[in-house]
Scaffold this motif. Sequence first.
Motif, mmCIF file in Angstrom:
data_model
loop_
_atom_site.group_PDB
_atom_site.id
_atom_site.type_symbol
_atom_site.label_atom_id
_atom_site.label_comp_id
_atom_site.label_asym_id
_atom_site.label_seq_id
_atom_site.Cartn_x
_atom_site.Cartn_y
_atom_site.Cartn_z
ATOM 1 N N GLY A 21 5.502 14.035 17.756
ATOM 2 C CA GLY A 21 4.536 15.229 17.489
ATOM 3 C C GLY A 21 4.603 15.417 16.124
ATOM 4 N N SER A 22 5.129 14.438 15.240
ATOM 5 C CA SER A 22 5.142 14.604 13.603
ATOM 6 C C SER A 22 3.804 14.340 13.130
ATOM 7 N N GLU A 23 3.693 14.550 11.993
ATOM 8 C CA GLU A 23 2.357 14.251 11.336
ATOM 9 C C GLU A 23 2.054 12.743 11.078
ATOM 10 N N ALA A 24 3.348 12.016 11.029
ATOM 11 C CA ALA A 24 3.151 10.550 11.073
ATOM 12 C C ALA A 24 2.828 9.867 12.292
ATOM 13 N N GLU A 25 3.368 10.562 13.390
ATOM 14 C CA GLU A 25 2.832 10.102 14.770
ATOM 15 C C GLU A 25 1.419 10.549 14.868
ATOM 16 N N LYS A 26 0.885 11.460 14.630
ATOM 17 C CA LYS A 26 -0.419 12.003 14.859
ATOM 18 C C LYS A 26 -1.490 10.937 14.108
ATOM 19 N N ARG A 27 -1.116 10.511 12.675
ATOM 20 C CA ARG A 27 -1.781 9.832 11.938
ATOM 21 C C ARG A 27 -1.891 8.389 12.566
ATOM 22 N N ASN A 28 -0.875 7.958 13.202
ATOM 23 C CA ASN A 28 -0.772 6.732 13.728
ATOM 24 C C ASN A 28 -1.764 6.619 14.687
ATOM 25 N N LYS A 29 -1.603 7.460 15.570
ATOM 26 C CA LYS A 29 -2.421 7.650 16.725
ATOM 27 C C LYS A 29 -4.153 7.244 16.606
ATOM 28 N N VAL A 30 -4.364 8.460 15.463
ATOM 29 C CA VAL A 30 -5.797 8.429 15.024
ATOM 30 C C VAL A 30 -6.137 6.900 14.328
ATOM 31 N N PHE A 44 0.866 -1.322 0.162
ATOM 32 C CA PHE A 44 -0.045 -0.298 -0.148
ATOM 33 C C PHE A 44 0.952 1.153 -0.106
ATOM 34 N N LYS A 45 0.419 2.408 -0.227
ATOM 35 C CA LYS A 45 1.056 3.660 -0.204
ATOM 36 C C LYS A 45 0.511 4.554 1.007
ATOM 37 N N VAL A 46 1.422 5.530 1.175
ATOM 38 C CA VAL A 46 0.931 6.470 2.345
ATOM 39 C C VAL A 46 1.701 7.820 1.807
ATOM 40 N N THR A 47 0.960 8.834 2.067
ATOM 41 C CA THR A 47 1.523 10.316 1.425
ATOM 42 C C THR A 47 1.667 11.083 2.601
ATOM 43 N N LEU A 48 2.841 11.416 2.886
ATOM 44 C CA LEU A 48 3.151 12.368 4.070
ATOM 45 C C LEU A 48 3.903 13.722 3.596
ATOM 46 N N PRO A 49 3.757 14.715 4.336
ATOM 47 C CA PRO A 49 4.463 16.129 4.072
ATOM 48 C C PRO A 49 5.827 15.893 4.599
ATOM 49 N N ARG A 50 6.598 16.654 4.046
ATOM 50 C CA ARG A 50 8.076 16.829 4.376
ATOM 51 C C ARG A 50 8.079 17.885 5.708
ATOM 52 N N ARG A 83 -4.617 0.802 6.973
ATOM 53 C CA ARG A 83 -4.158 1.055 5.479
ATOM 54 C C ARG A 83 -3.605 2.351 5.063
ATOM 55 N N SER A 84 -3.911 3.251 5.978
ATOM 56 C CA SER A 84 -3.650 4.782 5.408
ATOM 57 C C SER A 84 -2.691 5.393 6.069
ATOM 58 N N VAL A 85 -1.849 4.553 7.057
ATOM 59 C CA VAL A 85 -0.764 5.023 7.684
ATOM 60 C C VAL A 85 0.274 3.773 7.869
ATOM 61 N N ALA A 86 1.612 4.615 8.121
ATOM 62 C CA ALA A 86 2.762 3.635 8.380
ATOM 63 C C ALA A 86 2.618 2.978 9.777
ATOM 64 N N GLN A 87 3.347 1.806 9.991
ATOM 65 C CA GLN A 87 3.274 1.080 11.324
ATOM 66 C C GLN A 87 4.642 0.682 11.498
ATOM 67 N N VAL A 88 5.074 0.803 12.720
ATOM 68 C CA VAL A 88 6.465 0.099 12.946
ATOM 69 C C VAL A 88 6.511 -1.417 12.658
ATOM 70 N N GLY A 89 7.556 -1.451 11.698
ATOM 71 C CA GLY A 89 7.776 -2.894 11.083
ATOM 72 C C GLY A 89 7.354 -2.944 9.862
ATOM 73 N N ASP A 90 6.650 -1.872 9.236
ATOM 74 C CA ASP A 90 6.455 -1.802 7.698
ATOM 75 C C ASP A 90 7.685 -1.941 6.928
ATOM 76 N N VAL A 91 7.927 -2.676 5.807
ATOM 77 C CA VAL A 91 9.015 -2.805 5.124
ATOM 78 C C VAL A 91 8.938 -1.598 4.095
ATOM 79 N N LEU A 92 10.047 -0.724 3.757
ATOM 80 C CA LEU A 92 9.714 0.497 2.490
ATOM 81 C C LEU A 92 9.995 -0.168 1.264
ATOM 82 N N ARG A 93 9.104 -0.276 0.303
ATOM 83 C CA ARG A 93 9.621 -0.624 -0.949
ATOM 84 C C ARG A 93 9.905 0.396 -1.977
ATOM 85 N N ALA A 94 9.488 1.470 -1.536
ATOM 86 C CA ALA A 94 9.609 2.598 -2.676
ATOM 87 C C ALA A 94 9.362 3.831 -2.068
ATOM 88 N N CYS A 95 9.846 5.023 -2.504
ATOM 89 C CA CYS A 95 9.447 6.268 -2.076
ATOM 90 C C CYS A 95 9.430 7.317 -3.268
#
Length: 199
Positions: A112-121, A83-89, A129-141
Amino acid sequence: MNPLLSFPVFDDPATGVYFESPDGTTPERDRKGELAFRPVSFTPWPVEAGTPGERLRIDVGPASGTSPRTFIFDRRTDDSDIFKVTLPRPMGLVFEEDKAKGQVVVADFVEGSEAEKRNKVAKLNQSWRSVAQVGDVLRACTCTNLVYATRSLLGVKAPVRTIVVYGADNQKWPKVLAALKAGSRSDGEVTLVFERQRS
């Protein structure tokens, strides 16, 4: 097609790809007739029609105006999701190298990052499916690169600041890290492709 060559030649101006297709093979195209790719490092490799894998639409092209293109990813295991996730820099993700498996994984979130906030929500909504989790394997960016069209090499046209997909599979950790850092806020959000084991 170039009549001087024995194989059909394809040129994709949006990605800078120029390649020959061996006789008897047909490159995969999307509904708009544009080529589909498998990302290998910074190179978008065209694939044969019907190649198995998960198809994701990712915005690429000149930073001044991207458009969605199809990229294909095969699953490393049968019981995983891509799956894909889109995040701001800045993304707010901490990555680390898993040397034993030769891959890069999400290790933590920046507080305090956007990634952490989305994960909590997502924890509250059970919408993983819409957020990254610890342990996810990066396939591309996605990252920013200077793309030289064929004419650029001849000095006719300047290189273009372009959003490309970097394929992280089988790449060395320093190169993946450099790709994750390649870009600025003005280039827009980053799209990350992850693979996650099903529970």
